[in-house]
Design an enzyme around this catalytic site. Structure first.
Site, PDB file in Angstrom:
ATOM      1  N   SER A 678       0.778  -1.180   0.079  1.00 54.57           N
ATOM      2  CA  SER A 678      -0.092   0.113  -0.014  1.00 54.57           C
ATOM      3  C   SER A 678       0.775   1.344  -0.024  1.00 54.57           C
ATOM      4  CB  SER A 678      -0.851  -0.027   1.279  1.00 54.57           C
ATOM      5  OG  SER A 678      -0.209   0.189   2.281  1.00 54.57           O
ATOM      6  N   LYS A 721      -5.922   3.768   9.153  1.00 54.52           N
ATOM      7  CA  LYS A 721      -4.890   4.590   8.511  1.00 54.52           C
ATOM      8  C   LYS A 721      -5.444   6.234   8.405  1.00 54.52           C
ATOM      9  CE  LYS A 721      -3.027   1.701   5.236  1.00 54.52           C
ATOM     10  NZ  LYS A 721      -3.034   1.112   3.842  1.00 54.52           N
TER      11      LYS A 721
END
Ligand code: ADP
Length: 800
Positions: A678, A721
């Site tokens: 990611s 996140k």
């Protein structure tokens, strides 16, 4: 050689059940009138009497045809009057004879008998027969205990074959007919042959008999021996004064075992262990081992279980009582309980609570136990490598103990507790066996009915246990285990949630734990937020709980020292209690920088920001990667690098950069290793920024996987996140378009402060992230169209 045949007249007595051979001494009792008369007549003459045997023992007054005609002429040696009319006689056999004529029948039998005298010559044949007979007789004596071994000595000394046969015959236990057969063998060799045959058959029978006897005897002997030994031990213990204590203990063990009403097989096994224990001295090592074993078995809750009380309202109120927020989690738990209640089955999937540490997974499991009225046990699987930890060590190991499952069950005291396997994702396997497969067996309702611990050796039923598992991440859970589980995600908390959890749960709990009164300590919201922001860095509230405990402890000290009556903690004085703050979330640089991009990572402990730095220098087009990165990250850096080559010209990057410029990508160390694809777009952006010498917007953070063609692929852990981004003061998050559906999980408080921008391609990423001089993002034209514009744009800067 010839038998000397003489006719002699004498009285006769038919014996009942007795036979007499020549040379044999026999005493018998005489009661019948007729026989007594015969005796008297014999005594009056030469004391000789002819004795023969009655066919049928039951006939009281036999006629002439009721007895054998061949018998033995005997000499009466002694007569003894017994009480009543009976007489005991002692006779000695002299020689064979056969009735010739019955002279008279009354008052007693008087007969003329023809006597036979044995041939005493010994030829080879008769010698051989004699030896064989002696040999067989010896064997006979050896096996049957009925004849004294001394007899053999006197027998071997006999020279006459006929006499030998008779003397041996007299010693044998034979049937009347067999004896008669020998008596009637007037011819000596024939007599020896018959005798040999009988002896051999007898020996054979005796041998079989002996085998059987030996077997029976050895069994009897063993138990006698055991009994004897046990008595001895008892005596020794008595002497040592150990007796009573152990006797009582054993008695107690037996009673408890009986009460448990275990299945037959198990009961038998434990019983025999108790027996063994009883036989051993208390001080022996083995005795301790067995005692431990028996105690373990007896201590287990074989039958004890709590009754489930599934009341969904109550369950809901327990969950609410113990936890702030977590609405979806609570909902899922209630659904799960409802299904169980309806199906009444234990075979449902196993709940797996997944989320970062300190978000309340354990605490939820505890609430489930509470609402079912069940006991609660927790077992951490973190770092469990050895199958024996789950299943126990065999008893042959020194210091063996049962595995942790059995241990937990014992601790619970019931056979149906809620059993929490913590950190199932941290299970590892190596040469010591595969704990995952052991665990699989434990969790499988088909198999756990008969769960067998290596130490216990007997199966224990785990089917009533309600298993719950927790994990930080799903990625490392062995697939077969994961398949059995119903995953419920518990995600990290926002600042606001943490504040509320602290205010409503943690502070009151800690205050009480430290023996303080509510009025003695107050902590302001600002102070709590200060702790959240500057003293902790976590998704959960564990660290926060610890810090609050620190505050309480210090306050308690001050109060008990009399320095203060009550303490009030604010954001101003918090430093006095916790020291200098450890974390600073002001990660955002003062200015926009070239080659530095903020990425968002998702680690086992929750979300985090990571700042990726790229430097370029003259070289040969090498891509160097350093810092905290795993293999997947390296590959995605490589992918980004390849992509940049295809678009270099569009951003004013010299087309030959991959031959003239070295690129160094660095990912600063964080406490937790990060890996995964990611960070792909983040690394690519940082590289482009460095190569094109364009600064990056410092308020932008991004997350997304990159393909070779610059497409942006979806990622996981979006909520975590975003929380990390908020903490860091980010204003804009670039995220993969395919993650749009996850936006609904993002707390409102986060959405209020951060702009979420979905992106599909690197082009879009760059248009939001890169700054033009004067702080406006680089406006990129389509590649196919005007290639010149950005080139000049960037190129100018390059020349600056
Ligand atoms: P985990 O098992 O997820 O690591 P724990 O259940 O051990 O976390 O939680 C750590 C501490 O935080 C516990 O004292 C727990 O009561 C508390 N806690 C966590 N989440 C909440 C919540 N939502 N409401 C109240 N307390 C919470």
């Amino acid at each position: 050689m010839e038998n000397e045949n003489k006719i002699v007249n004498m009285p006769l007595i038919p014996l009942r059940g007795l036979s007499i051979f020549p040379y044999m001494v026999l005493h018998f009792d005489v009661g019948r009138k007729k026989s007594i008369k015969a005796l008297e007549a014999a005594m009056a003459k030469d004391q000789r009497i002819f004795l023969t045997t009655q066919f049928d023992i039951d006939i009281d007054s036999p006629g002439q045809s009721d007895f054998y005609k061949v018998g033995t002429v005997c000499k009466i040696k002694q007569m003894l009057k017994l009480p009543g009319d009976a007489i005991r006689v002692l006779v000695e056999g002299i020689q064979r004879a056969e009735v010739d004529t019955i002279v008279e029948e009354t008052p007693y039998f008087r007969v003329d008998v023809k006597t036979y005298t044995d041939d005493t010559t010994v030829d080879r044949e008769s010698r051989a027969l004699m030896r064989s007979c002696i040999g067989a007789f010896e064997k006979y004596i050896g096996i049957s205990n009925r004849v004294s071994p001394d007899v053999i000595l006197s027998v071997t000394a006999i020279e006459e074959p006929g006499r030998l046969a008779d003397i041996i015959a007299a010693q044998l236990t034979l049937k009347t007919e067999q004896k008669q057969e020998l008596i009637e063998a007037v011819e000596v060799k024939e007599r020896l042959e018959r005798l040999l045959k009988l002896l051999l058959t007898e020996v054979e029978i005796l041998e079989v008999e002996k085998n059987i006897n030996d077997k029976v005897k050895s069994q009897i002997n063993k138990s006698q021996k055991e009994y004897y030994l046990r008595e001895q031990i008892k005596a020794i213990r008595d002497e040592l004064g150990e007796e009573d204590a152990q006797e009582d203990e054993i008695e107690d063990m037996r009673k408890r075992l009986k009460k448990l009403k275990l299945p037959k097989k198990i009961d038998k096994k434990v019983s025999s262990e108790i027996d063994r224990y009883a036989r051993l001295s208390l001080s022996s090592a083995e005795s301790g081992v067995i005692r431990n074993y028996v105690t373990w078995i007896l201590d287990l809750p074989w039958r004890k279980e709590t009754k489930d009380e599934i009341d969904l309202n109550k369950a809901q109120s327990y969950l609410d009582e113990d936890h702030y927020g977590l609405e979806t989690v609570k909902e899922r738990v209630i659904e799960y309980l409802a299904v169980r209640d309806l199906t009444k089955s234990m075979k449902g999937p196993i709940i797996c609570l997944v989320g970062p540490p300190g978000v309340g997974k354990t605490s939820i499991a505890k609430s489930i136990a509470r609402s079912l009225g069940r006991e609660f046990v927790r077992m951490s699987l973190g770092g469990v490598r050895d199958e024996a930890e789950i299943r126990g060590h065999r008893r042959t190991y020194i210091g063996a103990i049962p595995g942790r499952i059995v241990n937990g069950i014992k601790e619970a005291g019931t056979k149906n507790p809620v059993f929490l396997f913590d950190e199932i994702d941290k299970l590892s396997s190596d040469f010591r066996g595969d704990p995952a497969s052991a665990l699989l067996e434990v969790l499988d309702p088909e198999q756990n009915k008969e769960f067998t611990d290596h130490y216990l050796e007997v199966p224990f039923d785990l089917s009533k246990v309600l298993f719950i598992t927790t994990a930080n991440t799903l990625s490392t859970i062995p697939r077969p285990l994961l398949d059995r589980m119903e995953v419920i995600e518990v995600s990290g908390y926002t600042e606001f949630e943490k504040l509320n959890i602290a205010r409503r749960y943690l502070v009151p709990k800690k205050v009480a734990e430290h023996g303080l009164k509510k009025a003695q300590l107050s902590i302001s919201d600002e102070a709590i937020l200060e702790v959240v922001r500057k003293y902790t860095r976590e998704s959960g509230v564990r660290e926060l709980e610890r810090k609050l405990a620190d505050v309480c402890r210090k306050a308690a000290v001050r109060i008990s020292k009399g320095e203060a009556k009550s303490v009030r903690i604010t954001d101003k004085n918090i430093e006095k209690y916790l020291g200098k703050s450890r974390y600073h979330y002001d990660l955002i640089a003062e200015t926009d920088q070239i080659g530095i991009v903020t990425g968002l990572a998702w680690t086992a402990v929750g979300g985090d920001t990571l700042s990726i730095e790229v430097n370029t220098m003259k070289g040969k087009g090498k891509l160097q990667l350093t810092g905290q990165l795993g293999d997947v990250m390296k590959e995605s850096a490589q992918a980004g690098f390849s992509f940049i080559r295809t678009i270099a010209s569009e951003y004013g990057i010299p087309e030959d950069f991959y031959e003239t410029t070295d690129i160094h990508v660095h990912i600063p160390e964080g406490a937790i290793p990060k890996d995964g694809p990611s960070a792909g777009i983040t690394m690519a952006t940082a590289m482009i920024s460095a190569l094109a010498q364009v600064p990056v917007d410092r308020f932008v953070a991004m997350t997304g996987e990159i393909t070779l063609r610059g497409r942006v692929l979806p990622i996981g852990g979006f909520k975590e996140k975003s929380l990390a981004a908020k903490r860091a003061g980010i204003k804009k998050i670039l995220f993969p378009h395919d993650n749009i559906k996850d936006l609904e999980d993002i707390p409102e408080t986060v959405k209020k402060e951060i702009e979420f921008i979905p992106v599909k391609t690197m082009d879009e990423v760059l248009s939001h992230a890169l700054m033009k001089p004067g702080k406006t993002p680089v406006k990129r034209t389509r590649r196919t169209k005007a290639e010149e514009a950005p080139k000049t744009d960037a190129g100018e800067r390059h020349e600056d």
